[in-house]
Each structure stands twice: as structure tokens, then as C-alpha cells.
Design an enzyme around this catalytic site. Structure first.
Site, PDB file in Angstrom:
ATOM      1  N   LYS A 116      37.568  39.120  37.697  1.00 39.25           N
ATOM      2  CA  LYS A 116      37.417  38.082  37.005  1.00 39.25           C
ATOM      3  C   LYS A 116      36.897  38.269  35.410  1.00 39.25           C
ATOM      4  O   LYS A 116      37.437  39.153  34.969  1.00 39.25           O
ATOM      5  CB  LYS A 116      36.633  36.818  37.476  1.00 39.25           C
ATOM      6  CG  LYS A 116      37.179  36.571  39.029  1.00 39.25           C
ATOM      7  CD  LYS A 116      38.703  36.093  39.239  1.00 39.25           C
ATOM      8  CE  LYS A 116      39.336  35.935  40.409  1.00 39.25           C
ATOM      9  NZ  LYS A 116      38.624  36.260  41.643  1.00 39.25           N
ATOM     10  N   ARG A 138      36.628  58.589  48.802  1.00 34.73           N
ATOM     11  CA  ARG A 138      35.886  57.321  49.361  1.00 34.73           C
ATOM     12  C   ARG A 138      34.338  57.105  49.064  1.00 34.73           C
ATOM     13  O   ARG A 138      33.834  56.160  49.221  1.00 34.73           O
ATOM     14  CB  ARG A 138      36.573  57.554  50.998  1.00 34.73           C
ATOM     15  CG  ARG A 138      35.771  55.980  51.701  1.00 34.73           C
ATOM     16  CD  ARG A 138      36.445  55.781  52.999  1.00 34.73           C
ATOM     17  NE  ARG A 138      36.747  57.014  53.712  1.00 34.73           N
ATOM     18  CZ  ARG A 138      35.977  57.755  54.443  1.00 34.73           C
ATOM     19  NH1 ARG A 138      34.701  57.553  54.320  1.00 34.73           N
ATOM     20  NH2 ARG A 138      36.591  58.852  55.133  1.00 34.73           N
ATOM     21  N   TYR A 177      34.586  29.624  46.977  1.00 35.29           N
ATOM     22  CA  TYR A 177      36.012  30.092  46.820  1.00 35.29           C
ATOM     23  C   TYR A 177      36.498  30.066  48.316  1.00 35.29           C
ATOM     24  O   TYR A 177      36.029  30.435  49.223  1.00 35.29           O
ATOM     25  CB  TYR A 177      36.015  31.595  46.405  1.00 35.29           C
ATOM     26  CG  TYR A 177      37.124  32.028  46.571  1.00 35.29           C
ATOM     27  CD1 TYR A 177      38.591  31.647  45.905  1.00 35.29           C
ATOM     28  CD2 TYR A 177      37.365  33.414  46.999  1.00 35.29           C
ATOM     29  CE1 TYR A 177      39.504  32.182  45.997  1.00 35.29           C
ATOM     30  CE2 TYR A 177      38.658  34.076  47.164  1.00 35.29           C
ATOM     31  CZ  TYR A 177      39.676  33.413  46.447  1.00 35.29           C
ATOM     32  OH  TYR A 177      41.086  33.827  46.989  1.00 35.29           O
ATOM     33  N   ASP A 236      26.689  35.022  44.651  1.00 32.32           N
ATOM     34  CA  ASP A 236      28.114  35.208  44.115  1.00 32.32           C
ATOM     35  C   ASP A 236      28.084  34.852  42.491  1.00 32.32           C
ATOM     36  O   ASP A 236      27.900  33.486  42.487  1.00 32.32           O
ATOM     37  CB  ASP A 236      29.326  34.646  45.024  1.00 32.32           C
ATOM     38  CG  ASP A 236      30.577  34.874  44.344  1.00 32.32           C
ATOM     39  OD1 ASP A 236      30.527  35.107  43.053  1.00 32.32           O
ATOM     40  OD2 ASP A 236      31.503  34.584  45.193  1.00 32.32           O
TER      41      ASP A 236
HETATM   42  O1  P1T Z   1      40.010  37.823  44.540  1.00 27.32           O
HETATM   43  P1  P1T Z   1      38.830  38.944  44.902  1.00 27.32           P
HETATM   44  O2  P1T Z   1      38.568  39.795  43.939  1.00 27.32           O
HETATM   45  O3  P1T Z   1      38.652  39.539  46.430  1.00 27.32           O
HETATM   46  O4  P1T Z   1      37.313  37.941  44.841  1.00 27.32           O
HETATM   47  C1  P1T Z   1      37.250  36.736  45.736  1.00 27.32           C
HETATM   48  C2  P1T Z   1      36.320  35.682  45.104  1.00 27.32           C
HETATM   49  C3  P1T Z   1      34.996  35.694  45.537  1.00 27.32           C
HETATM   50  N1  P1T Z   1      34.079  34.813  44.711  1.00 27.32           N
HETATM   51  C4  P1T Z   1      34.528  33.868  43.908  1.00 27.32           C
HETATM   52  C5  P1T Z   1      33.699  32.950  43.411  1.00 27.32           C
HETATM   53  C6  P1T Z   1      35.914  33.954  43.381  1.00 27.32           C
HETATM   54  O5  P1T Z   1      36.269  32.905  42.553  1.00 27.32           O
HETATM   55  C7  P1T Z   1      36.761  34.654  44.259  1.00 27.32           C
HETATM   56  C8  P1T Z   1      38.282  34.624  43.831  1.00 27.32           C
HETATM   57  N2  P1T Z   1      38.832  33.695  43.434  1.00 27.32           N
HETATM   58  C9  P1T Z   1      39.955  33.291  42.914  1.00 27.32           C
HETATM   59  C10 P1T Z   1      41.064  34.131  43.056  1.00 27.32           C
HETATM   60  C11 P1T Z   1      40.184  31.961  42.296  1.00 27.32           C
HETATM   61  O6  P1T Z   1      41.334  31.676  41.622  1.00 27.32           O
HETATM   62  O7  P1T Z   1      39.096  31.117  42.501  1.00 27.32           O
END
Ligand code: P1T
Length: 383
Positions: free
Chosen positions: A199, A50, A102, A174
Site C-alpha cells: 500500500k 531466504r 481487512y 496493523d
Molecule cells: O494484500 P497484502 O499485502 O497481503 O496485505 C494484506 C492487508 C493487511 N492489512 C490491511 C489493513 C490491508 O488493507 C491488507 C490488504 N488490503 C487490501 C488488499 C484492500 O484492498 O483492502
């Protein structure tokens, strides 16, 4: 050695001597929770996974390198990374956030952190003056998402940084949609850059992960404390996969951008389409800022059909054959989504529609397939 260029950093950044034992080119996957000690505290740099793991550490060095930062921190998801940033705050503090973001980030802010006494102002940031209008002596964080998900608004990071510095407020960006290949927020004055590494960084739709990168040692120390104390870390196997993904980020992004440009232009000319949201269009309201702070315009597009008909939008996404109807984005395969019922369903309809997330909005994550196949798929689905 001269400072490495991005494409070289994507492959080699922070990856020197990853395997002192055998010289493997990729770091071994240290699938271990703990490490033996000769005497209490007598370890070789890692004591518990961790707190730190060599495969995760290799990824964290790569993240720091490609974002032109000094410290990278990897988390179990993008939201876990955002959660760690918000844990720097205290009850009574205020945050100014992009209003088009998001849906999961919005849910984390409103359903978790508002309950802990943190106040959020969700505002349009396309005009940076509007940020300054919402600054109070309690403002501790400005949260910028650019391009925004799903409306592709562009926020001027340099202008936001000037305001943040003037009032001694942290600026977090972000950078999920743009990736460091296209946009480097730390270079533009941000304090923290955040990614859903799920992503484009991972790039193959096979991992859920988040990341933070900072330049400042004291800030890194605070975030590392949260990472370890709250414990939302990612595992070594996932760290390996994202590190592998980053090595082709520049190549993938070039094709994502090229394909998205062709699709945006195809949609714009289509008689059944009302609006197309893509920052590469000269008439996009923030095109000049996009051109100034991004290398290219990314692989994401949103659009609405004429008449803004919900059933028609659902028909289109259901009829696509090469595009997959799915949440997420940034993988090599093209995805289509319906934000109002999928990624942004947690934002109340009234708030959602104010920013343009209407029921007929469709979002595309344009992949790296052959462009002719992608366009003919859209042609048959739109009709
Ligand atoms: O899904 P996660 O890895 O926890 O990330 C969240 C997140 C944060 N910021 C942005 C700009 C994002 O697009 C996302 C996650 N978005 C999707 C799952 C989506 O389909 O838009």
C-alpha cells in the site's frame, strides 16, 4: 549526529554505505539466490537469500528506522507478515482482534489459525475497556488495526498497550492505513508494527509485500526464525521498489491527506450521501484519539448513499473515470472499492453488517491527482 527527523529518515534511514564497491546511492539489486563461501560457513554476511539478501536488508533497515524500531523484517505479502506473527502462538492460545479489519486478515485468522487450535475474539475496540473484558489467562496477542479497514474506526493504541503490558500480552498494530508518517505504534507502546507494504510504503501499486518492525531483540529473533523457517520472503527487485517508495512517503502522504480532507467535506455536503466515514471530522466518534495519535487523518474514506441501495453503489463505482475500480489502496492513483463484494467478501454478511460494512458502502483510496479532477469525477458518478 542529532536524531534524524522523519522526512530525513525516509530517505537516509539505515542507508549508509549500501554499496561499499562503487558507492552507488541506491543499494544494488542483488538478484542472487546464494553467495560463494571460501570455506563452509566462510561467507561475507549472506549465505542464502531466504535467510538474507543485501537489498532486502537495506529495506529492512529503512523500515526499522521509519517506524522508530530496531529490527525490520520484510515478507512476500502483508498476509505473510501477519502469518509470521500468528506462528509465535501455540494451540490453546487466545487472540483478541479488532472486529472491523481487512477481510483477508479475518480469513487467515478464522480459516487457517482457528483450525490449529487458536481462539479469536473479534471485538469492537473503540472502547479500550472492552479489550480488558476479553482478556483471559490464555490471551497471548492483541491484534489492532487502526484506522480500521474499511470503517475508519480509531483504536487508542496507548490504552491497548497499557492493557497488554498489565497482562503480559503481545500487542501488534496493523499500521497499513496510517503509515509511520502519521502514526508510530512502537512509540505508543505496541510490541509489533505490521504493514501491507503493498500500500502506502510501496506507494505505486506495483509490488505486493509485507513488513514487521519491533524494538525488542528477543522478539525480533523469534520472528526472524519464522521468516527464515517458513520462508515467505520478498525478492530483491521488490525490496528495491519499496525502498524507493519509502523515500517519498512523507510527500505523498501530505497530498493524500489534503485531497482526502477535501473529498470527505465534499461528500458530507452532498445531498445524496447518507454517511461519510473519515476520522478527521470533529463528529467522528474517535476524532480526539485520532488527533492525539495521528499527525493527520490519512487518505482513506468510506461512504454510504442515502437509501443504502446496492445497485446505486455499484453504478457509482462503475461510472467513476479518474478513480479506478480496484482492490488495494495507498498508491498514487485514486481507487474505489466495494468492500462487501471485494475486499471484505470473506467475512459473513451478518458479521460484516454488524460493523457497518453494508452492501452500499463504497471505499475510496484517495490518490495524489489534482483535487478538482477527483471531485468532478465523484460529482458525475454520484449524479
Ligand atoms: O494484500 P497484502 O499485502 O497481503 O496485505 C494484506 C492487508 C493487511 N492489512 C490491511 C489493513 C490491508 O488493507 C491488507 C490488504 N488490503 C487490501 C488488499 C484492500 O484492498 O483492502
Amino acid at each position: 549526529m542529532k536524531k534524524m527527523k522523519f522526512n530525513t529518515k525516509a530517505i537516509h534511514g539505515g542507508q549508509q554505505n549500501v554499496d561499499p564497491a562503487y558507492g552507488s546511492v541506491m543499494p544494488p539489486i542483488y538478484q542472487t539466490s546464494t553467495y560463494s563461501q571460501d570455506t563452509p560457513g566462510g561467507h561475507k554476511g549472506f549465505e542464502y537469500s531466504r535467510s538474507g539478501n543485501p537489498t532486502r536488508a537495506a529495506l529492512e533497515r529503512s523500515l526499522a528506522s521509519i517506524e522508530n524500531g530496531s529490527y525490520g523484517l520484510a515478507f512476500g505479502s502483508g498476509l505473510a507478515a501477519i502469518d509470521a506473527v500468528l506462528k509465535l502462538l501455540k494451540p490453546g492460545d487466545e487472540v483478541i482482534s479488532t472486529n472491523d479489519l481487512y477481510g483477508g486478515s479475518y480469513r487467515l485468522f478464522t480459516s487457517i489459525f482457528e483450525g490449529f487450535g487458536i481462539k479469536f475474539h473479534f471485538i469492537g475496540m473503540q472502547n479500550a475497556e472492552n479489550i480488558e473484558n476479553h482478556v483471559t489467562h490464555k490471551t497471548k496477542l492483541i491484534w489492532v488495526e487502526t484506522p480500521t479497514n474499511p470503517m475508519m474506526n480509531i483504536i487508542d493504541i496507548k490504552a491497548a498497550a497499557t492493557i497488554a503490558k498489565k497482562h503480559d500480552i503481545l500487542l501488534a498494530v496493523d499500521n497499513t492505513f496510517a503509515t509511520p508518517y502519521l502514526q508510530q505504534p512502537l512509540e505508543l507502546g505496541a510490541d509489533i508494527v505490521m504493514h501491507s507494504a503493498t500500500k502506502y510504503l510501496g506507494g505505486h501499486s506495483d509490488v505486493v509485500m509485507g513488513a514487521l518492525v519491533v524494538k525488542d531483540a528477543a522478539l525480533a529473533k523469534k520472528l526472524y526464525f519464522v521468516q527464515n523457517a517458513s520462508g515467505a520472503v520478498c525478492g530483491p527487485q521488490d525490496s528495491f521498489l519499496v525502498l524507493r517508495g519509502i523515500k517519498t512517503l512523507h510527500l505523498r502522504m501530505q497530498r493524500h491527506c489534503e485531497n482526502a480532507k477535501a473529498i470527505a467535506n465534499f461528500l458530507k455536503k452532498h445531498p445524496k450521501i447518507e454517511s461519510v466515514y473519515w476520522p478527521g471530522f470533529e463528529e467522528h466518534p474517535n476524532h480526539e484519539i485520532a488527533k492525539a495519535q495521528m499527525k493527520d487523518f490519512g487518505g482513506m474514506i468510506s461512504f454510504v448513499t442515502k437509501g443504502n441501495n446496492y445497485d446505486e453503489a455499484i453504478n457509482i463505482v462503475e461510472n467513476l473515470k479518474v478513480f479506478t475500480l480496484a482492490e488495494s489502496l495507498g498508491g498514487v492513483e485514486s481507487l474505489a472499492g466495494h468492500p462487501a463484494s471485494m475486499t471484505h467478501a470473506s467475512i459473513p454478511k451478518e458479521d460484516r453488517e454488524k460493523t457497518g460494512v453494508v452492501d452500499a458502502l463504497i471505499r475510496l483510496s484517495v490518490g495524489v491527482e489534482d483535487i478538482e479532477d477527483l471531485i468532478s469525477d465523484l460529482e458525475q458518478a454520484i449524479g
